[in-house]
Write a protein that holds these residues in place. Sequence first.
Motif, mmCIF file in Angstrom:
data_model
loop_
_atom_site.group_PDB
_atom_site.id
_atom_site.type_symbol
_atom_site.label_atom_id
_atom_site.label_comp_id
_atom_site.label_asym_id
_atom_site.label_seq_id
_atom_site.Cartn_x
_atom_site.Cartn_y
_atom_site.Cartn_z
ATOM 1 N N GLY A 93 0.818 -1.212 0.000
ATOM 2 C CA GLY A 93 0.000 0.000 0.000
ATOM 3 C C GLY A 93 0.848 1.256 0.000
ATOM 4 O O GLY A 93 0.578 2.211 -0.742
ATOM 5 N N THR A 94 1.876 1.248 0.812
ATOM 6 C CA THR A 94 2.790 2.396 0.880
ATOM 7 C C THR A 94 3.515 2.577 -0.441
ATOM 8 O O THR A 94 3.668 3.705 -0.935
ATOM 9 N N MET A 95 3.959 1.487 -1.034
ATOM 10 C CA MET A 95 4.672 1.539 -2.305
ATOM 11 C C MET A 95 3.783 2.137 -3.397
ATOM 12 O O MET A 95 4.223 3.017 -4.149
ATOM 13 N N GLN A 96 2.558 1.695 -3.455
ATOM 14 C CA GLN A 96 1.657 2.196 -4.488
ATOM 15 C C GLN A 96 1.407 3.690 -4.297
ATOM 16 O O GLN A 96 1.449 4.460 -5.252
ATOM 17 N N PHE A 97 1.174 4.101 -3.068
ATOM 18 C CA PHE A 97 0.884 5.507 -2.798
ATOM 19 C C PHE A 97 2.106 6.393 -3.016
ATOM 20 O O PHE A 97 2.034 7.404 -3.706
ATOM 21 N N SER A 98 3.230 6.000 -2.445
ATOM 22 C CA SER A 98 4.419 6.862 -2.499
ATOM 23 C C SER A 98 5.075 6.905 -3.872
ATOM 24 O O SER A 98 5.631 7.930 -4.267
ATOM 25 N N GLY A 154 3.379 6.053 -6.727
ATOM 26 C CA GLY A 154 2.372 6.340 -7.746
ATOM 27 C C GLY A 154 2.363 5.320 -8.864
ATOM 28 O O GLY A 154 2.215 5.672 -10.035
ATOM 29 N N ILE A 155 2.555 4.047 -8.518
ATOM 30 C CA ILE A 155 2.606 2.988 -9.537
ATOM 31 C C ILE A 155 1.333 2.138 -9.466
ATOM 32 O O ILE A 155 0.575 2.207 -8.501
ATOM 33 N N VAL A 205 3.325 -2.911 -8.360
ATOM 34 C CA VAL A 205 3.624 -3.213 -6.953
ATOM 35 C C VAL A 205 3.827 -4.713 -6.778
ATOM 36 O O VAL A 205 4.809 -5.156 -6.173
ATOM 37 N N LEU A 206 2.917 -5.505 -7.337
ATOM 38 C CA LEU A 206 3.017 -6.964 -7.203
ATOM 39 C C LEU A 206 4.292 -7.487 -7.865
ATOM 40 O O LEU A 206 4.968 -8.359 -7.317
ATOM 41 N N GLU A 207 4.627 -6.951 -9.033
ATOM 42 C CA GLU A 207 5.842 -7.388 -9.731
ATOM 43 C C GLU A 207 7.092 -7.049 -8.914
ATOM 44 O O GLU A 207 8.005 -7.864 -8.805
ATOM 45 N N ARG A 208 7.116 -5.858 -8.326
ATOM 46 C CA ARG A 208 8.278 -5.467 -7.516
ATOM 47 C C ARG A 208 8.396 -6.328 -6.265
ATOM 48 O O ARG A 208 9.504 -6.718 -5.877
ATOM 49 N N CYS A 209 7.269 -6.603 -5.646
ATOM 50 C CA CYS A 209 7.296 -7.469 -4.459
ATOM 51 C C CYS A 209 7.785 -8.863 -4.838
ATOM 52 O O CYS A 209 8.586 -9.468 -4.123
ATOM 53 N N GLN A 210 7.311 -9.372 -5.977
ATOM 54 C CA GLN A 210 7.744 -10.696 -6.417
ATOM 55 C C GLN A 210 9.241 -10.700 -6.713
ATOM 56 O O GLN A 210 9.943 -11.646 -6.340
ATOM 57 N N GLN A 211 9.741 -9.667 -7.341
ATOM 58 C CA GLN A 211 11.183 -9.591 -7.613
ATOM 59 C C GLN A 211 11.973 -9.646 -6.310
ATOM 60 O O GLN A 211 13.011 -10.302 -6.234
#
Length: 110
Positions: A51-56, A58-59, A64-70
Amino acid sequence: MSDESQIEIPQSFIALFVEPGRTKPNASREHIAARYELCEDLANLLTQTAGTMQFSLGITERDVLERCQQGLLLEDSVVTPTEAQWVICRLAELMQWPMPAALTVTGPQA
């Protein structure tokens, strides 16, 4: 009754331990339960980060899911690649985000 016997492990997670053409998991219930608890906890912990990643940043949710998976696929990760995929699917579910087809769980545990 022990705590382990009360854990309800979803079929989607048990499937990670079933080899193609087989019907039974290739690991003990205790091992699968321990791995499930780790992965479920990880998915829950990632909800705030996502949630923080998406908000901060702006993606998009997909980004977000792809970055978390990486991050989960790094060499020193505590989860296997198929467990990482399951965690991302569970994270999407917890966030009530659509699951991109490219990130779905496929195949047995590596």
